[in-house]
Scaffold this motif. Structure first.
Motif: not given
Length: 540
Positions: A119-133
């Motif tokens: 919010p208030g910016d142009t930068a972004q983020y994304t989140i990935e769930l890394l599974p167990a071995p």
């Protein structure tokens, strides 16, 4: 000079000046050319810096965006510790916003991830769930199996930030990725944990006193627990001069101090006492505790799990024993004294077995149960149907041993290599100490025993059997963790010197900050915290 002579002289001078006009112009142009070259050279020299500064700014913005993603996921875990179990099927941060939580992307093809704009910016983020071995993605029907690394009790996510959205194929955004590992706040965070800083009701002599203690002492001191003495209910146990808690500690209660015990090794070791400040008292003595760790009175309470029954459900049937089982660890194998189990495997008793591949074994009650409760004068006469695990030896493979009743340590327990051991009893974890009818140390008493393990006694205590009888036996050395519902005694003291039992040498195993024995239990309603984060290069 004759009239007109001066006029001729003036005309000659002007003629000379007119002849120099071209030279002056050339000189001026030369100066301008050189100056222009210098300006161009200076500009050319700083342009890379201007570009570098712009790139550096974008990298910083991308990093800040990634950290915002870490903060967002940590916040969601704080308000809902089960948030991770829903995988990517979670609501967006707000109505009309984007849900930034995704299954993992391998980096090939078009980017399928959902990005949230800060919010208030142009930068972004994304989140990935890394599974167990060995797993490919987070599975909502089996979140533990698909996400939790059982060797460490942790799960991971990858958060990627980008500085600006792409406009053309040649104008790609700057990206930076952070790998974050989460672990629940755990008993493994402390070398020493207690729920109640008072003697266990089951340890008192006589059924009447035990009943009184059970009714009166299962409350915190700040909630009005009465104060007993000697063998009366709610007898306090003291930290005394010479006691040194070498690592972080936590008690849900308040502590008693006589003399100058030392808590913590340095400022990195939290010393958490849930009772409000000061959190400690003296009684019939003077005291001044030494806080080498970061002293924190008024710390949040950590609730004990009610049982270790879930361990039984996760145990391979081959390693599910019934009735008293004597286990001698031998590296990656063990010798087992349990006639029924050895017979079921077609082996004579005692038999040799490899350690379980998933690192978990459990000793349950056999038919007949455990009719004889703990009695410090009769503890080695309990029924063989009790769910008791007797353990000693050397282990070279990660392992957790659970018991429906007690775990009895009847010899040194030491690790070989970079491995961890958990001992989890529903009732007591006890150090073997037989005595004669006159109260002297009997054959088999352990001198200067060593225990390398994370110990958890869910309903009772970690203690030394017959701790108040016999002559001193040296020092009890524990490297790992001791977590117990009631504080268990390991000896008696006078003037800071042992009279019976053992002096204490408890040291935290710092590997337990980041790793766990297999399937080690966490406190009820314990939250998750970041235990490790690092940048992934190149970014995903």
């Amino acid at each position: 000079m004759r009239s007109g002579g001066w006029r001729r002289t003036l005309r000659a001078v002007l003629a000379v000046c007119r002849g120099e006009r071209g030279f002056t112009t050339v000189t001026l142009m030369g100066v301008l050319l050189v100056g222009g070259l210098l300006v161009a050279a200076a500009f050319a020299a700083v342009v890379p810096d201007i570009r570098a500064s712009g790139s550096d700014l974008q990298r910083k913005k991308a990093w800040a965006a990634a950290e915002a993603g870490v903060a967002y996921y940590s916040y969601r875990l704080a308000i809902d510790p089960s948030f991770w179990t829903k995988c990517d099927n979670v609501p967006p941060p707000s109505p009309g916003d984007v849900n930034p939580v995704n299954q993992p992307w391998n980096g090939t093809g078009s980017d399928p991830r959902r990005w949230r704009t800060i919010p208030g910016d142009t930068a972004q983020y994304t989140i990935e769930l890394l599974p167990a071995p060995g797993k490919s993605a987070c599975d909502p029907s089996d979140p533990i199996g698909s996400m939790i690394d059982t060797a460490s009790g942790t799960f991971r996510i990858r958060v990627t930030g980008r500085a600006r959205a792409p406009r053309t194929n040649s104008d790609r955004p700057v990206k930076r990725s952070i790998i974050v590992r989460f672990k629940r706040r755990s008993f493994l965070n402390f070398i020493y944990f207690t729920d109640f800083e008072t003697r266990d009701p089951a340890v008192y002599s006589g059924s009447q006193t035990q009943a009184q203690a059970s009714a009166q002492c299962q409350r915190y001191r700040r909630n009005g627990r009465p104060l007993g003495d000697n063998d009366t209910p709610c007898t306090p146990i003291y930290f005394i001069t010479g006691d040194y808690v070498r690592g972080p500690m936590h008690t849900n209660d308040g502590i008693y101090v006589c003399g100058n015990p030392v808590f913590g090794r340095n400022a990195n070791d939290p010393v958490e006492i849930s009772e409000p400040a000061p959190g400690w008292q003296t009684r019939n003595c003077s005291g001044s505790p030494v806080w080498q760790g970061a002293y924190q009175p008024g710390a949040p309470v950590l609730d004990m799990p009610p049982t270790n029954g879930q361990l039984k459900q996760q145990t391979d049937p081959t390693y599910l024993f019934q009735g008293r089982t004597v286990i001698t660890l031998n590296g990656t194998s063990m010798t087992v004294d349990n006639p029924a189990k050895c017979s079921s495997l077609g082996l004579s008793n005692p038999c040799t077995m490899s350690l379980p591949s998933n690192g978990l074994l459990y000793v349950d009650r056999a038919s007949g149960g455990c009719p004889t409760p703990y009695d410090q004068r009769r503890q080695y006469q309990s029924a063989t149907s009790c769910g008791e695990a007797w353990v000693r030896g050397t282990y070279a493979q990660p392992l957790t041993i659970g018991a429906a009743d007690d775990i009895v340590i009847n010899g040194n327990i030491q690790r070989s290599g970079d491995v961890l051991l958990g001992l989890i009893a529903n009732e007591f974890v006890r150090v073997y100490h037989p005595v004669t009818s006159s109260g002297a140390n009997a054959a088999g008493s352990l001198s200067n025993p060593t225990i390398d393990a994370a110990i958890l006694a869910l309903s009772h205590s970690f203690l030394v059997d017959n701790y108040d009888q016999g002559s001193p036996l040296g020092t009890l050395t524990v490297t790992g963790v001791i977590a117990q519902r009631f504080r268990g005694p390991v000896g008696t003291f006078s003037g800071g010197s042992p009279v019976t039992g053992y002096a204490k040498n408890y040291t935290y195993d710092d590997r337990l900050r980041f790793r766990s024995p297999p399937y080690f239990l966490d406190p009820v309603r314990a939250g998750w915290k970041v235990v490790e984060q690092h940048e992934q290069v190149p970014a995903r």
